[in-house]
Write a protein that holds these residues in place. Structure first.
Motif, PDB file in Angstrom:
ATOM      1  N   TYR A  72      21.884  -5.304  24.483  1.00 30.52           N
ATOM      2  CA  TYR A  72      21.983  -4.479  25.697  1.00 30.52           C
ATOM      3  C   TYR A  72      20.608  -4.202  26.317  1.00 30.52           C
ATOM      4  O   TYR A  72      20.424  -3.206  27.013  1.00 30.52           O
ATOM      5  CB  TYR A  72      22.705  -3.161  25.386  1.00 30.52           C
ATOM      6  CG  TYR A  72      24.170  -3.388  25.036  1.00 30.52           C
ATOM      7  CD1 TYR A  72      25.105  -3.658  26.019  1.00 30.52           C
ATOM      8  CD2 TYR A  72      24.589  -3.373  23.703  1.00 30.52           C
ATOM      9  CE1 TYR A  72      26.429  -3.899  25.698  1.00 30.52           C
ATOM     10  CE2 TYR A  72      25.922  -3.610  23.374  1.00 30.52           C
ATOM     11  CZ  TYR A  72      26.829  -3.868  24.381  1.00 30.52           C
ATOM     12  OH  TYR A  72      28.134  -4.111  24.074  1.00 30.52           O
ATOM     13  N   GLN A 102      27.363  -6.776  30.489  1.00 30.40           N
ATOM     14  CA  GLN A 102      26.225  -5.872  30.745  1.00 30.40           C
ATOM     15  C   GLN A 102      26.650  -4.662  31.576  1.00 30.40           C
ATOM     16  O   GLN A 102      27.588  -4.760  32.370  1.00 30.40           O
ATOM     17  CB  GLN A 102      25.108  -6.617  31.495  1.00 30.40           C
ATOM     18  CG  GLN A 102      24.616  -7.868  30.795  1.00 30.40           C
ATOM     19  CD  GLN A 102      24.136  -7.605  29.375  1.00 30.40           C
ATOM     20  OE1 GLN A 102      23.429  -6.619  29.127  1.00 30.40           O
ATOM     21  NE2 GLN A 102      24.546  -8.445  28.454  1.00 30.40           N
ATOM     22  N   PRO A 103      25.930  -3.552  31.455  1.00 32.31           N
ATOM     23  CA  PRO A 103      26.299  -2.362  32.235  1.00 32.31           C
ATOM     24  C   PRO A 103      25.702  -2.387  33.644  1.00 32.31           C
ATOM     25  O   PRO A 103      25.228  -1.379  34.130  1.00 32.31           O
ATOM     26  CB  PRO A 103      25.722  -1.214  31.400  1.00 32.31           C
ATOM     27  CG  PRO A 103      24.568  -1.822  30.682  1.00 32.31           C
ATOM     28  CD  PRO A 103      24.853  -3.281  30.492  1.00 32.31           C
ATOM     29  N   LYS A 127      30.087  -2.083  30.585  1.00 27.59           N
ATOM     30  CA  LYS A 127      29.920  -1.988  29.143  1.00 27.59           C
ATOM     31  C   LYS A 127      31.224  -1.526  28.501  1.00 27.59           C
ATOM     32  O   LYS A 127      31.869  -0.611  29.001  1.00 27.59           O
ATOM     33  CB  LYS A 127      28.782  -1.013  28.824  1.00 27.59           C
ATOM     34  CG  LYS A 127      28.331  -1.104  27.397  1.00 27.59           C
ATOM     35  CD  LYS A 127      27.083  -0.280  27.132  1.00 27.59           C
ATOM     36  CE  LYS A 127      26.837  -0.272  25.635  1.00 27.59           C
ATOM     37  NZ  LYS A 127      25.723   0.564  25.258  1.00 27.59           N
ATOM     38  N   TYR A 163      30.406  -9.198  23.350  1.00 32.26           N
ATOM     39  CA  TYR A 163      30.598  -7.853  23.889  1.00 32.26           C
ATOM     40  C   TYR A 163      32.075  -7.434  23.850  1.00 32.26           C
ATOM     41  O   TYR A 163      32.464  -6.475  24.512  1.00 32.26           O
ATOM     42  CB  TYR A 163      30.084  -7.812  25.342  1.00 32.26           C
ATOM     43  CG  TYR A 163      28.617  -8.198  25.438  1.00 32.26           C
ATOM     44  CD1 TYR A 163      27.626  -7.240  25.244  1.00 32.26           C
ATOM     45  CD2 TYR A 163      28.232  -9.514  25.684  1.00 32.26           C
ATOM     46  CE1 TYR A 163      26.282  -7.590  25.311  1.00 32.26           C
ATOM     47  CE2 TYR A 163      26.890  -9.869  25.757  1.00 32.26           C
ATOM     48  CZ  TYR A 163      25.923  -8.910  25.567  1.00 32.26           C
ATOM     49  OH  TYR A 163      24.592  -9.247  25.622  1.00 32.26           O
TER      50      TYR A 163
END
Ligand code: S3P
Length: 430
Positions: A78, A106-107, A154, A181
């Motif tokens: 991350y 990914q955030p 996320k 993820y």
């Protein structure tokens, strides 16, 4: 680039690092914790695009001036940062598809774009499985192609079993990387096994990932650790020297330190089927990849059939294999290779058109081509269509053809093999 018929090619050569492995070393190095030191990295335009994209996501990547040594300071699963601008992959399908898999977890949001060629290549093959995993990934033009808009979230991805309709390592890898993820195991089953560099490297860096038959399965959220990675020579680049050595009378070439991973070594099997004098010496392992030295001598070749599970193991070598087939006695049939139509150019059309222009008897089929070999080729003006593998394949055809050949847009070889023409020239004996 203007080339003439050559007498013989002799000597030793080391080809640049493997393109597929170089891309993966940068991407996985970025997702690992700590330093990944890469040697014999391929400094071709495609792999430089991967470096640039990850630098634009906050990863420190240093290259020595020769480009062969690259140091990636990984920031963990991350650790990527939102890029300020669209990520530009240039001509590179591997960068676009693998990086998209990573971006889905990914955030942050990102746009992925590239050159005119990449904007025509199919991305629905990754959009479909990634969407099924819960990702928000869209073709901005709504045509199944790049540019892509990815709204990473996320914790939103699910692990899934995915049955891929194509044997494609780029599709498999995109899904497995998104699987890092996921909320459970992710598996990809293919019609035939495609190259397994992603799986081998992920395992080496600490992931729990397995291959069983045509299925690869990954468990989420591993702790990846940076490592030293030595990239083997690219068998797809070695293929041009293998072909030249086999078809040009009097040739003998030793190609050193070439990756011979069994999911990539189809060209060696086809050469043997065609009756080639080819030996693999000094077989060993570097990291998790098999490496060897390939010795080729001029050989009387015969036509062969190339299909089924062999195709993914030599997909990028088919253009130069088609050139070899022109110098073989009898018919060569290539089938189950419709994927050739969606590479950097439509390689079935472009090969058949250019080989015919040089006097070969080549016919396009729905999923491949048929070549009646044994006739001599004559030089001509060849349009590479900006496809590096077409330019290099016709450079080899030119050395074995009567008269002079001109290759247009010949500089596109920089994508995977800057220095190719010099290396080739260095082997030509008068
Ligand atoms: C690659 C996989 C192959 C190959 C390409 C590189 C990779 O494409 O043609 O040059 O690095 O995974 P597909 O996965 O689309 O078959």
């Amino acid at each position: 680039m203007i080339l003439q018929k050559a007498n013989a090619l002799k000597g030793e050569i080391t080809v640049p690092g493997d393109k597929s492995i170089s891309h993966r070393a940068v991407m996985l190095g970025a997702l690992a914790e700590g330093i990944t030191e890469i040697t014999h990295f391929l400094g071709g335009a495609d792999c430089l695009s991967t470096i640039r994209c990850f630098q634009n996501m906050g990863i420190s990547i240093e290259k020595d001036p020769s480009g062969g040594r690259v140091v990636v300071s990984g920031r963990g699963l991350y650790g990527l940062k939102q890029p300020a601008d669209a990520l530009d992959v240039g001509n590179s399908g591997t960068t676009m598809r693998l990086m998209s898999g990573i971006l889905c977890g990914q955030p942050f949001s990102a746009t992925v774009t590239g050159d005119d060629s990449i904007k025509k290549r199919p991305m629905d093959r990754i959009i479909t499985p990634l969407t099924r995993m819960g990702a928000d990934i869209k073709s901005i033009g709504n045509n199944g192609c790049a540019p892509l808009s990815i709204k990473g979230r996320k914790g939103a991805l699910h692990g899934i079993p995915y049955q891929s309709p194509v044997a494609s390592a780029q599709v498999k890898s995109a899904v497995l990387l998104a699987g890092l993820y996921g909320d459970g195991p992710t598996s990809v089953t293919e019609p035939y096994v495609s190259r397994n560099h992603t799986e081998l490297m992920l395992r080496m860096l600490g992931a729990d990932i397995r291959n069983q038959g045509t299925t690869a399965t990954i468990l989420p959220e591993p702790r990846l650790r940076g490592a030293k990675i030595t990239v083997p020579g690219d068998i797809s680049s070695a293929a041009y020297f293998i072909a030249a050595g086999l078809i040009i009378p009097g040739s003998k070439i030793l190609i050193k330190d070439v990756g011979i991973n069994p999911t990539r070594d189809g060209i060696l099997r086809v050469c043997r089927q065609m009756g080639a004098q080819i030996e693999i010496e000094n077989i060993r392992n570097t990291d998790s990849e098999a490496v060897g030295d390939i010795l080729v001598r001029h050989s009387e070749l015969k036509g062969t059939k190339i299909d089924g599970s062999l195709i993914p193991t030599l997909i990028d070598e088919l253009p130069v294999i088609a050139v070899m087939a022109c110098f073989a006695k009898g018919k060569t049939v290539i089938k189950d290779a419709a994927e050739l139509k969606v590479k950097e150019s439509n390689r079935i059309d472009v090969m058949v058109r250019n080989l015919s222009l040089m006097g070969a008897k080549a016919t396009a089929t729905e999923d491949g081509m048929i070549i009646d070999g044994g006739k001599s080729l004559k030089g001509g003006i060849i349009d590479s269509k900006l496809d590096h593998r077409i330019a290099m394949s016709f450079a080899i055809a030119a050395l074995a053809a009567e008269g002079e050949t001109e290759i247009l847009k010949a500089e596109c070889i920089d994508i995977s093999y800057p220095g190719f023409y010099w290396d080739l020239k260095g082997l030509i004996r008068s």
